[in-house]
Enzyme design. Structure first.
Site, PDB file in Angstrom:
ATOM      1  N   HIS A 191       5.804  -0.720  -2.849  1.00  0.00           N
ATOM      2  CA  HIS A 191       5.425  -0.048  -3.942  1.00  0.00           C
ATOM      3  C   HIS A 191       5.373   1.678  -3.904  1.00  0.00           C
ATOM      4  O   HIS A 191       5.050   2.359  -4.688  1.00  0.00           O
ATOM      5  CB  HIS A 191       3.874  -0.173  -4.307  1.00  0.00           C
ATOM      6  CG  HIS A 191       3.887  -1.833  -4.724  1.00  0.00           C
ATOM      7  ND1 HIS A 191       2.552  -2.580  -4.822  1.00  0.00           N
ATOM      8  CD2 HIS A 191       4.808  -2.600  -5.257  1.00  0.00           C
ATOM      9  CE1 HIS A 191       2.874  -3.709  -5.372  1.00  0.00           C
ATOM     10  NE2 HIS A 191       4.080  -3.911  -5.662  1.00  0.00           N
TER      11      HIS A 191
ATOM     12  N   CYS B 271      16.117  21.452  -8.255  1.00  0.00           N
ATOM     13  CA  CYS B 271      16.917  21.737  -9.539  1.00  0.00           C
ATOM     14  C   CYS B 271      15.575  22.213 -10.431  1.00  0.00           C
ATOM     15  O   CYS B 271      15.832  22.583 -11.738  1.00  0.00           O
ATOM     16  CB  CYS B 271      17.316  20.441 -10.057  1.00  0.00           C
ATOM     17  SG  CYS B 271      16.219  19.084 -10.580  1.00  0.00           S
TER      18      CYS B 271
ATOM     19  N   ASN C  38      -8.465 -12.625   4.423  1.00  0.00           N
ATOM     20  CA  ASN C  38      -8.987 -12.048   3.303  1.00  0.00           C
ATOM     21  C   ASN C  38     -10.598 -12.101   3.423  1.00  0.00           C
ATOM     22  O   ASN C  38     -11.011 -13.060   3.902  1.00  0.00           O
ATOM     23  CB  ASN C  38      -8.461 -12.436   1.992  1.00  0.00           C
ATOM     24  CG  ASN C  38      -8.586 -11.556   1.001  1.00  0.00           C
ATOM     25  OD1 ASN C  38      -9.669 -11.252   0.349  1.00  0.00           O
ATOM     26  ND2 ASN C  38      -7.417 -11.453   0.230  1.00  0.00           N
TER      27      ASN C  38
ATOM     28  N   ASN D 191       0.902  -1.287  -0.184  1.00  0.00           N
ATOM     29  CA  ASN D 191      -0.077  -0.065  -0.006  1.00  0.00           C
ATOM     30  C   ASN D 191       0.799   1.234   0.033  1.00  0.00           C
ATOM     31  O   ASN D 191       1.824   1.254   0.604  1.00  0.00           O
ATOM     32  CB  ASN D 191      -0.989   0.072   1.287  1.00  0.00           C
ATOM     33  CG  ASN D 191      -1.998  -1.098   1.234  1.00  0.00           C
ATOM     34  OD1 ASN D 191      -2.079  -1.765   0.313  1.00  0.00           O
ATOM     35  ND2 ASN D 191      -2.391  -1.649   2.281  1.00  0.00           N
ATOM     36  N   VAL D 192       0.360   2.280  -0.892  1.00  0.00           N
ATOM     37  CA  VAL D 192       1.101   3.363  -0.752  1.00  0.00           C
ATOM     38  C   VAL D 192       0.591   4.605   0.070  1.00  0.00           C
ATOM     39  O   VAL D 192       0.779   5.609  -0.211  1.00  0.00           O
ATOM     40  CB  VAL D 192       1.140   3.974  -2.228  1.00  0.00           C
ATOM     41  CG1 VAL D 192       2.016   2.986  -3.108  1.00  0.00           C
ATOM     42  CG2 VAL D 192      -0.117   4.237  -2.775  1.00  0.00           C
TER      43      VAL D 192
HETATM   44  P1  OAD Z   1      -6.192  -5.738  -4.664  1.00  0.00           P
HETATM   45  O1  OAD Z   1      -7.138  -4.707  -4.998  1.00  0.00           O
HETATM   46  O2  OAD Z   1      -5.682  -6.325  -5.870  1.00  0.00           O
HETATM   47  O3  OAD Z   1      -6.673  -6.679  -3.852  1.00  0.00           O
HETATM   48  C1  OAD Z   1      -7.376  -6.423  -2.460  1.00  0.00           C
HETATM   49  C2  OAD Z   1      -7.744  -7.744  -1.759  1.00  0.00           C
HETATM   50  O4  OAD Z   1      -7.925  -7.393  -0.568  1.00  0.00           O
HETATM   51  C3  OAD Z   1      -8.819  -8.580  -2.407  1.00  0.00           C
HETATM   52  O5  OAD Z   1      -8.162 -10.030  -2.426  1.00  0.00           O
HETATM   53  C4  OAD Z   1     -10.087  -8.578  -1.391  1.00  0.00           C
HETATM   54  O6  OAD Z   1     -10.604  -9.649  -1.376  1.00  0.00           O
HETATM   55  C5  OAD Z   1      -9.379  -7.931  -0.023  1.00  0.00           C
HETATM   56  N1  OAD Z   1     -10.067  -7.423   0.899  1.00  0.00           N
HETATM   57  C6  OAD Z   1     -10.997  -6.393   0.397  1.00  0.00           C
HETATM   58  N2  OAD Z   1     -11.679  -5.759   1.352  1.00  0.00           N
HETATM   59  C7  OAD Z   1     -11.142  -6.474   2.395  1.00  0.00           C
HETATM   60  C8  OAD Z   1     -11.201  -6.317   3.882  1.00  0.00           C
HETATM   61  N3  OAD Z   1     -12.090  -5.323   4.480  1.00  0.00           N
HETATM   62  N4  OAD Z   1     -10.473  -7.344   4.720  1.00  0.00           N
HETATM   63  C9  OAD Z   1      -9.677  -8.223   4.425  1.00  0.00           C
HETATM   64  N5  OAD Z   1      -9.459  -8.286   2.853  1.00  0.00           N
HETATM   65  C10 OAD Z   1     -10.260  -7.613   1.947  1.00  0.00           C
HETATM   66  O7  OAD Z   1      -5.099  -4.841  -3.902  1.00  0.00           O
HETATM   67  P2  OAD Z   1      -3.356  -5.676  -3.822  1.00  0.00           P
HETATM   68  O8  OAD Z   1      -3.388  -7.019  -3.712  1.00  0.00           O
HETATM   69  O9  OAD Z   1      -2.882  -4.936  -2.717  1.00  0.00           O
HETATM   70  O10 OAD Z   1       0.112  -1.559  -7.194  1.00  0.00           O
HETATM   71  O11 OAD Z   1      -2.734  -5.014  -5.333  1.00  0.00           O
HETATM   72  C11 OAD Z   1      -1.298  -5.124  -5.288  1.00  0.00           C
HETATM   73  C12 OAD Z   1      -0.949  -4.114  -6.402  1.00  0.00           C
HETATM   74  O12 OAD Z   1      -1.738  -4.126  -7.647  1.00  0.00           O
HETATM   75  C13 OAD Z   1      -1.195  -2.691  -5.657  1.00  0.00           C
HETATM   76  O13 OAD Z   1      -0.228  -2.451  -4.624  1.00  0.00           O
HETATM   77  C14 OAD Z   1      -1.307  -1.599  -6.769  1.00  0.00           C
HETATM   78  C15 OAD Z   1      -2.153  -2.489  -7.841  1.00  0.00           C
HETATM   79  O14 OAD Z   1      -1.945  -2.330  -9.137  1.00  0.00           O
HETATM   80  C16 OAD Z   1       0.772  -0.325  -7.501  1.00  0.00           C
HETATM   81  O15 OAD Z   1      -0.027   0.762  -7.318  1.00  0.00           O
HETATM   82  C17 OAD Z   1       1.906  -0.421  -7.848  1.00  0.00           C
END
Ligand code: OAD
Length: 241
Positions: free
Chosen positions: A121, A152, A215, A104-105
């Site tokens: 990230h 700069c 999850n 997360n950012v």
């Molecule tokens: P995703 O949006 O791909 O996945 C979010 C996950 O969180 C899913 O598996 C949901 O089921 C789960 N979820 C949602 N709400 C929840 C809750 N309240 N409690 C528990 N789980 C929950 O996000 P990331 O896996 O973080 O990259 O995505 C990875 C990367 O893809 C991000 O860092 C971003 C994106 O493109 C960049 O910005 C570089």
């Protein structure tokens, strides 16, 4: 999730020698920050290739900054939730044997008090000069469209790892170390489809760690982990302490 599964997860957290945690957008969903995938995910309404690649920034930096400005303004209104706070508390209890890796950012883990973490990230509250590469903290909302470097005078970009870019060497080294050294890995709120983070559970398992996933739903990682707890991060993570 059965009471037995929860109780096993609690006792693993209590008895672990070294804990590593990997978080994704799901942990911040409970604070009101949109996730990327799923029904209301950002990538349903926006195209990553137009907004989150070096090519997109080269083509149209204004558009990319407009999108990041919108996200900064949204995130600025959000607070850490009980899951972020519980992880900060876990770190306080065992500072030498804990590391948090987040995709997360949004900076909410830092706001919650986490200090031993890798933001692999990047961080939306940091900017980086496209020429002199100086990284600075920046909390201005809104930023001027096309913010310029104070050192700069050249164009700044978000300090974010975009699609097609590599993670920073130092983060990769640290992640490899904490994944191989831990005996418990918690994987919280990530869809497990973006590499290299999607491979982290396998690395930890290779070296004998137990992996617990938290999850809302099953993910491509669920078959690989030892225990999969389904529910909201804000409800489940505090119960592990
Ligand atoms: P995703 O949006 O791909 O996945 C979010 C996950 O969180 C899913 O598996 C949901 O089921 C789960 N979820 C949602 N709400 C929840 C809750 N309240 N409690 C528990 N789980 C929950 O996000 P990331 O896996 O973080 O990259 O995505 C990875 C990367 O893809 C991000 O860092 C971003 C994106 O493109 C960049 O910005 C570089």
């Amino acid at each position: 999730m059965s009471p037995e599964e929860l109780s096993e997860a609690r006792s693993r957290v209590a008895s672990a020698q070294a804990i590593t945690v990997l978080t994704g957008a799901g942990i911040s969903a409970d604070s009101g920050v949109p996730t990327f995938r799923g029904a209301e995910g950002l990538w349903r309404s926006y195209h990553a290739e137009d907004l989150a690649t070096p090519e997109a920034f080269e083509r149209d930096p204004r558009l990319v900054w407009e999108w990041y400005n919108w996200r900064r303004e949204l995130i600025a209104t959000k607070q850490p939730n009980p899951a972020h706070l519980a992880l900060a508390e876990l770190e306080r209890r065992r500072p030498d044997t804990f590391w948090l890796i987040t995709q997360n950012v949004d900076g909410l883990h830092r706001t919650a008090g986490s200090q031993r973490l890798s933001e692999i990230h990047g961080n939306i509250w940091k900017v980086r000069c496209t020429v002199c590469a100086v990284i600075t903290d920046n909390h201005e909302t809104p930023l001027p469209l096309l913010p310029m470097c104070r050192q700069c005078g050249n164009l700044l970009r978000p300090h974010i790892v975009w699609f097609g870019e590599s993670l920073w060497e130092e983060d990769l080294r640290r992640c490899d170390e904490v994944l191989r050294d831990c005996d418990l890995l918690l994987v919280i709120g990530t869809s497990g489809v973006v590499y290299p983070a999607a491979g982290f559970a396998s690395i930890a398992k290779e070296t004998g760690a137990m992996v617990i996933e938290i999850n809302l739903e099953t993910t491509p990682q669920s078959g690989l982990v030892d225990l999969s707890l389904q529910g909201r991060a804000k409800d489940l993570v505090p119960l592990l302490l």
